[in-house]
Design a protein around this motif. Structure first.
Motif, PDB file in Angstrom:
ATOM      1  N   ASN A  65       0.855  -1.176   0.000  1.00 19.12           N
ATOM      2  CA  ASN A  65       0.000   0.000   0.000  1.00 19.12           C
ATOM      3  C   ASN A  65       0.893   1.228   0.000  1.00 19.12           C
ATOM      4  O   ASN A  65       1.705   1.424   0.913  1.00 19.12           O
ATOM      5  CB  ASN A  65      -0.908  -0.004   1.233  1.00 19.12           C
ATOM      6  CG  ASN A  65      -2.059   0.979   1.088  1.00 19.12           C
ATOM      7  OD1 ASN A  65      -1.862   2.098   0.626  1.00 19.12           O
ATOM      8  ND2 ASN A  65      -3.254   0.553   1.501  1.00 19.12           N
ATOM      9  N   SER A  66       0.778   2.014  -1.042  1.00 20.12           N
ATOM     10  CA  SER A  66       1.644   3.194  -1.157  1.00 20.12           C
ATOM     11  C   SER A  66       1.356   4.225  -0.079  1.00 20.12           C
ATOM     12  O   SER A  66       2.191   5.077   0.220  1.00 20.12           O
ATOM     13  CB  SER A  66       1.489   3.829  -2.544  1.00 20.12           C
ATOM     14  OG  SER A  66       0.138   4.166  -2.786  1.00 20.12           O
ATOM     15  N   ASN A 116      -4.941   2.097  -2.473  1.00 21.43           N
ATOM     16  CA  ASN A 116      -3.599   2.338  -3.018  1.00 21.43           C
ATOM     17  C   ASN A 116      -2.751   1.069  -3.080  1.00 21.43           C
ATOM     18  O   ASN A 116      -1.532   1.132  -3.059  1.00 21.43           O
ATOM     19  CB  ASN A 116      -2.886   3.388  -2.157  1.00 21.43           C
ATOM     20  CG  ASN A 116      -3.648   4.696  -2.120  1.00 21.43           C
ATOM     21  OD1 ASN A 116      -3.918   5.280  -3.157  1.00 21.43           O
ATOM     22  ND2 ASN A 116      -4.004   5.134  -0.911  1.00 21.43           N
ATOM     23  N   GLU A 117      -3.405  -0.085  -3.150  1.00 20.36           N
ATOM     24  CA  GLU A 117      -2.659  -1.332  -3.177  1.00 20.36           C
ATOM     25  C   GLU A 117      -2.108  -1.627  -4.572  1.00 20.36           C
ATOM     26  O   GLU A 117      -2.793  -1.445  -5.585  1.00 20.36           O
ATOM     27  CB  GLU A 117      -3.551  -2.496  -2.724  1.00 20.36           C
ATOM     28  CG  GLU A 117      -3.782  -2.534  -1.227  1.00 20.36           C
ATOM     29  CD  GLU A 117      -4.552  -3.764  -0.796  1.00 20.36           C
ATOM     30  OE1 GLU A 117      -4.525  -4.071   0.417  1.00 20.36           O
ATOM     31  OE2 GLU A 117      -5.180  -4.415  -1.665  1.00 20.36           O
ATOM     32  N   ASN A 118      -0.875  -2.076  -4.596  1.00 23.02           N
ATOM     33  CA  ASN A 118      -0.223  -2.473  -5.837  1.00 23.02           C
ATOM     34  C   ASN A 118       0.371  -3.861  -5.668  1.00 23.02           C
ATOM     35  O   ASN A 118       0.844  -4.219  -4.583  1.00 23.02           O
ATOM     36  CB  ASN A 118       0.893  -1.491  -6.210  1.00 23.02           C
ATOM     37  CG  ASN A 118       0.368  -0.093  -6.431  1.00 23.02           C
ATOM     38  OD1 ASN A 118      -0.569   0.103  -7.188  1.00 23.02           O
ATOM     39  ND2 ASN A 118       0.979   0.875  -5.743  1.00 23.02           N
ATOM     40  N   THR A 119       0.388  -4.637  -6.721  1.00 17.13           N
ATOM     41  CA  THR A 119       0.984  -5.970  -6.688  1.00 17.13           C
ATOM     42  C   THR A 119       2.452  -5.886  -7.077  1.00 17.13           C
ATOM     43  O   THR A 119       2.810  -5.217  -8.063  1.00 17.13           O
ATOM     44  CB  THR A 119       0.250  -6.919  -7.649  1.00 17.13           C
ATOM     45  OG1 THR A 119      -1.109  -7.050  -7.227  1.00 17.13           O
ATOM     46  CG2 THR A 119       0.900  -8.296  -7.655  1.00 17.13           C
TER      47      THR A 119
END
Length: 672
Positions: free
Chosen positions: A627-628, A644-647
């Motif tokens: 999560n940024s 804001n989650e990114n893989t």
């Protein structure tokens, strides 16, 4: 007198060429189901433990031997020279310095048993000659006191006290002397150890209960039983029994030292984890000789408490830097007992502040190894394997010259406090370097854990490419070649080189962590039910060239903890085979902490071979979410958000290999 000496010499000769050649000389222990093979009977040929043994012989052992001869750093060998009168000076270093040198010596003896390196033999003889000069006529040897007696330059008074590691040092001397005797056939060090054992026997006969009540970290329990097994003097067994009887009999006992109450009233693990595990190992040794049921009953109860409520997933022991005894004192905070390196309460397993001293984890191996010998139950070998591959090996860097005192399961840059021991391995840990010598002897001796003998046959405890050249209980030749890429791969082959003509049983450990293991003999699949956490018995007549093949699937597994372990609730750890894996921060984008990562449970886990510091390892690729919006500045709680989650792709490495790429963060447990 001459006749007695001749008989003694004949007996010693018989022992060294008989079965009493392993780490524990239990071939005649009436209550031990398994026996050790000889120190020289197992040679690693390639793969994991061969690489580790090469690190031991080329790096760790010579580094530690030189370090402990360097009086500008450790002063250990110099203390012996001063005590011997070869030079004048004051005792320097921790009061357990003598014992640390004996541990390194033991590692050298165990290494010599395999390599027969004449230089090692000469180095040991030189050290033994110095020990002989130091030893007092009554058998006493402890350099802080002997330096003071000779020169009057002791310094700090506390090293003179009864709890100043005096008996700990003597215990390691006796153990090292027994290993040296089995490795070399020489009695020069064993004779010194007999003087020590005789001194202890006389001391405990005359000492008041208050003086005799205990000594810090009771390595002498193992040492005195090993002396009994080696020289067969019944008074040493009498002393070992007395050492148990006197525990908990005075008003000044503590849970920290496991002597607030007598051992026969103890059913759970308490206090200082190193002292506890050493005590349990020594009592297991005593049980093997006496068969006192209460001792084994309590050891099994304590084992359950440790294994199911107080042990880390890595096999680490001792969760708290500092704790208090909630059981043995009043609630008055002025008298509550402080406990250092404490086992803590059930399920109390913090990660960033985990103490898990390397010596405690080695103590876990020593204890479980003895429980295995007593019972023949595979669950104890499972713990030996778990600790060796994870919380023991993590105590040393991949190149074998830097060490950790404690072994945390999480390292975070943002922790707003400094702990007493750092998270970076060091070449010498000032005033607390006991773990490095313990690592030195342990790695040299792993080969002796690989197999055990019994009246029924050969037990295969640990897997790794090696050659076994031993004799059965009946004295018949038995030679095996084991080939495997374990722990990276679960395929293991045992090729029969030489076996008895009659029926011979092999007992293969089917690890408790495994599922769906398969076994074949000469390509014919075994149809017997294979049960995880047991030994599979294969009994038949064997001929040269016969091959046993064991295949253990090694899928990536996601592990969860008992929900009572609050610190890791709703988190997962990754395990493959016997190895626990971890995530390091160098796998993450800049300014992302390992604590910001959530592992995707549906990741397509993929294994890859890689090399780190000349060691062959296997990593696990996985997917994770970050999560940024990860700022926690002046924030204790905030709403959960997935916006804001990114893989990201992450690479997990074996826990024992963490911290070998410089300073950074690490975690074993991850949210999901």
């Amino acid at each position: 007198m001459k006749k007695k000496i001749i008989l003694s010499s004949l007996f010693l000769s018989t022992v060294i060429f008989g079965q009493n050649k392993g780490l524990v000389a239990n071939s005649e222990s009436p209550y031990s189901k398994l026996q050790s093979v000889g120190l020289q009977d197992v040679k690693w040929t390639n793969g994991f433990w061969k690489e580790q043994f090469d690190v031991e012989t080329k790096n760790t052992l010579p580094y530690m031997w030189d370090l402990y001869h360097n009086d500008e750093i450790s002063h250990a060998y110099k203390n012996f020279e001063i005590a011997a009168g070869l030079s004048k000076g004051a005792f320097k270093g921790p009061s357990f310095h003598d014992g640390d040198f004996y541990k390194i010596f033991e590692g050298m003896a165990a290494t010599y048993a395999v390599t027969k390196d004449k230089k090692l033999d000469a180095e040991m003889d030189k050290a033994i000659a110095l020990f002989a000069k130091v030893q007092r006529k009554d058998g006493y040897i402890h350099t802080p006191v002997l330096i003071d007696e000779r020169w009057g330059t002791l310094g700090a008074e506390e090293v003179k006290k009864q709890l100043g590691f005096e008996k700990y040092n003597m215990g390691h001397l006796m153990t090292a002397a027994c290993i040296h005797y089995r490795a070399t056939g020489k009695t020069n060090f064993l004779n010194i150890a007999k003087g020590v054992a005789d001194f202890l026997y006389d001391f405990y006969k005359k000492a008041s209960p208050e003086l005799a009540r205990n000594a810090i970290c009771p390595s002498h329990y193992m040492g005195i039983v090993e002396m009994y097994r080696t020289v067969k003097d019944p008074k040493y067994l009498e002393l070992a029994n007395n050492l148990i009887d006197i525990r908990g009999t005075t008003n000044d006992g503590t849970d920290d030292n496991q002597d607030r109450v007598p051992f026969r009233q103890q059913t759970t693990a308490m206090g200082h984890a190193v002292r506890a595990n050493y005590l349990y190992a020594g009592i297991a040794d005593l049980y093997a000789e006496t068969g006192e049921k209460k001792l084994l009953d309590n050891l099994e109860s304590i084992w359950d408490d440790v294994t199911y409520r107080k042990m880390y997933i890595t096999g680490g022991c001792g969760s708290l830097y500092d704790g208090v005894s909630p059981d043995g004192t009043s609630y008055d905070p002025t008298v509550v007992q402080k406990i250092h390196q404490a086992y803590g309460r059930p399920f109390q397993l913090p990660n960033a502040t985990a103490h898990t001293e390397t010596c405690a984890n080695i103590g876990n191996v020593l204890w479980n190894w003895r429980m295995l010998q007593i019972t023949g139950e595979a669950k104890y070998a499972d713990i030996v394997e778990l600790a060796l591959y994870n919380s023991v090996l993590s105590g040393m860097d991949l190149e074998g010259e830097k060490f950790l005192y404690n072994n945390p399961l999480n390292v975070s840059n943002d922790l707003p406090f400094h702990q007493r021991w750092g998270n970076m391995r060091e070449g010498y840990i000032a005033l607390s370097n006991c773990c490095a010598p313990n690592m030195t002897r342990t790695i040299a001796e792993v080969g002796n854990y690989a197999y055990s003998l019994s009246k029924e046959g050969l037990f295969v405890n640990l897997y790794g490419s090696n050659s076994l050249n031993t004799k059965t209980i009946n004295g018949e030749a038995l030679e095996i070649e084991q080939q495997t890429n374990y722990p990276w791969d679960g395929k293991i082959t045992l090729k029969i080189v030489k076996a008895p003509k009659d029926l011979q049983a092999f007992f293969l450990r089917i690890p408790g962590w495994s599922q769906n293991a398969e076994v074949a003999v000469n390509n014919a699949k075994i149809t017997d039910k294979i049960v995880s956490g047991t030994y599979l018995k294969l009994n038949q007549k064997w001929k040269k060239g016969d091959v046993i093949e064991l295949n253990i699937p090694m899928p990536v597994e996601l592990m969860e903890a008992n929900p009572l372990v609050e610190e890791v609730k709703n988190q997962v750890a990754v395990k493959r085979g016997p190895l626990v894996y971890c995530l390091e921060s160098d796998q993450l984008p800049a300014k992302i902490s390992v604590n910001d990562v959530a592992l995707k449970l549906n990741s397509k886990f993929k294994t890859n071979n890689f090399t780190l510091n000349n060691r062959n390892l296997v990593s696990i690729d996985a997917e994770a979410l970050i999560n940024s919006n990860n700022s926690w500045d002046k924030t204790l709680y905030k709403p959960l958000s997935a916006k804001n989650e990114n893989t990201v792709q992450v690479k997990l490495i074996p826990y024992f290999a963490w911290g070998n790429k410089g300073k950074g963060e690490m975690t074993v447990w991850m949210s999901h």
